[in-house]
Design an enzyme around this catalytic site. Structure first.
Site, PDB file in Angstrom:
ATOM      1  N   ASP A 152       0.853  -1.211   0.000  1.00 38.89           N
ATOM      2  CA  ASP A 152       0.000   0.000   0.000  1.00 38.89           C
ATOM      3  C   ASP A 152       0.877   1.245   0.000  1.00 38.89           C
ATOM      4  OD1 ASP A 152      -2.003   1.848   0.265  1.00 38.89           O
ATOM      5  OD2 ASP A 152      -2.455   1.384   2.342  1.00 38.89           O
ATOM      6  N   GLU A 185      -2.107  10.739  -0.288  1.00 36.63           N
ATOM      7  CA  GLU A 185      -3.403  10.034  -0.305  1.00 36.63           C
ATOM      8  C   GLU A 185      -3.782   9.625   1.106  1.00 36.63           C
ATOM      9  OE1 GLU A 185      -6.144   6.521  -0.444  1.00 36.63           O
ATOM     10  OE2 GLU A 185      -4.162   6.683   0.428  1.00 36.63           O
ATOM     11  N   GLU A 186      -2.782   9.176   1.852  1.00 38.85           N
ATOM     12  CA  GLU A 186      -3.061   8.625   3.181  1.00 38.85           C
ATOM     13  C   GLU A 186      -3.574   9.679   4.155  1.00 38.85           C
ATOM     14  OE1 GLU A 186      -3.343   5.627   3.563  1.00 38.85           O
ATOM     15  OE2 GLU A 186      -1.855   4.456   2.426  1.00 38.85           O
TER      16      GLU A 186
HETATM   17 ZN   LIG Z   1      -3.534   2.891  -0.382  1.00 39.51          ZN
END
Ligand SMILES: [Zn+2]
Length: 348
Positions: A152, A185-186
């Protein structure tokens, strides 16, 4: 300027019909419906691209991202030195493959009352294809602060890099392909939101579709396609999204795995969805458990998480499932090639 409404409606209706008709067949009693499965015949670009990408090639990028995290306090969080090094790595790979690369900075929101400055996205596109019809494929390039983020979303980044490198900047395409690597994004899809919001209306309308790739190599991963499923547009994406998901599911089926359809849950596709751009998503599941039925269909462990290292320090190179990565890499390559060479009538 947006195309006349009647044309758009007709095209979208046709897309829905394509997706619906091919979706037929019996549905499994599982929790998720099977994804609409659009069988497409691979053209020469898709055949060549699918034959040339490899999970081994993708793993070299994952090794580089792991080293970057190891050298920078164990993460690649944005903003931060591990993220900056990730931007430099991706930029270097793309430039070496012959692409012109832009690294537009975006303003970070204040955190705990303090200025955070800026971070960068990485954007490149083919020189070939009609730039008025752009197929955008995106992956977030940052990790969480708690780990190196190799699945991720190193897995999404490596997938895009492997495809970009083998497609090359001058492939014989009908539509332009743009690769986007987003920061932060996180912490709330900040890079992708700034990117989409920063486009002129005209440039937004040139984007035919968006395909988001986020986690495609989890140790106990499943096979999911996002787009066209849900009760509201934030979950389904705009009209046309089912067709994007359908082609992805069709390409996954061609690799031997039957994808399930799931809703969008608010990742980097959100700003594209909000802008009315048909969107699809590839992701293998994160903190939930794999069902017995899914384990039977896909392999892996029933009643175990898709990814026990999700958002943890153990999301390292050893966490990568090359079988899952291989299926997605081939399927995503086929999906990108399909839309990049498709007749414009399927695009908005
Ligand atoms: Zn992700």
């Amino acid at each position: 300027m947006r195309s006349p409404k009647s044309v758009l409606t007709r095209r979208r209706l046709a897309l829905a019909l394509i997706a619906g008709v091919v979706a037929g067949g019996c549905s499994s009693p599982g929790a998720q419906p099977p994804a609409p499965n659009v069988q497409v015949v691979d053209g020469p670009v898709a055949r060549q691209l699918k034959a040339s990408v490899s999970d081994a090639g993708a793993v070299t990028h994952l090794q580089a991202l792991q080293k970057i995290a190891d050298d920078n306090g164990g993460n690649r969080a944005s903003p931060g030195p591990g993220y900056d090094a990730s931007v430099d790595y991706v930029t270097g790979v793309l430039r070496a493959a012959g692409y012109d690369v832009a690294t537009p900075a975006f303003e970070l929101p204040r955190k705990r009352g303090r200025e955070q400055g800026t971070a960068r996205n990485v954007i490149t596109q083919t020189r070939t294809g009609d730039p008025a019809h752009v197929v955008v494929i995106g992956a977030h390039l940052d990790s969480v602060e708690d780990g190196p983020g190799i699945v991720d979303n190193g897995s999404g980044v490596a997938t895009l890099l492997e495809i970009a490198r083998h497609l090359g900047p001058s492939a014989p395409l009908r539509n332009t392909v743009r690769f986007a690597f987003f920061g932060s994004e996180e912490s709330g899809s900040e890079g992708s939101t700034s990117y989409v919001n920063g486009l002129s209306t005209a440039d937004r309308e040139k984007i035919a579709l968006y395909l988001n790739v986020d986690m495609v190599a989890s140790p106990n991963g499943g096979y999911f396609a996002q787009g066209g499923v849900g009760d509201e547009q934030s979950q389904t994406g705009p009209p046309g999204s089912a067709a994007v998901a359908g082609v992805l599911a069709g390409q996954l089926a061609a690799t031997g795995v039957k994808a399930e359809a799931i809703k969008f849950v608010g990742d980097d596709e959100t700003p594209f969805v909000d802008a009315g751009i048909p969107s699809g998503g590839a992701e293998n599941g994160d903190r939930k458990d794999k069902s017995g039925e899914q384990a039977q269909a896909w392999g892996g462990q029933a009643d175990e998480r898709y990814d026990p290292c999700y958002h943890k320090a153990c999301d390292r190179l050893e966490n990568v499932n090359r079988v899952v990565l291989g299926h997605y890499l081939t399927a995503i390559a086929g999906t990108v090639a399909y839309f990049a060479t498709s007749d414009q009538s399927i695009l908005r």
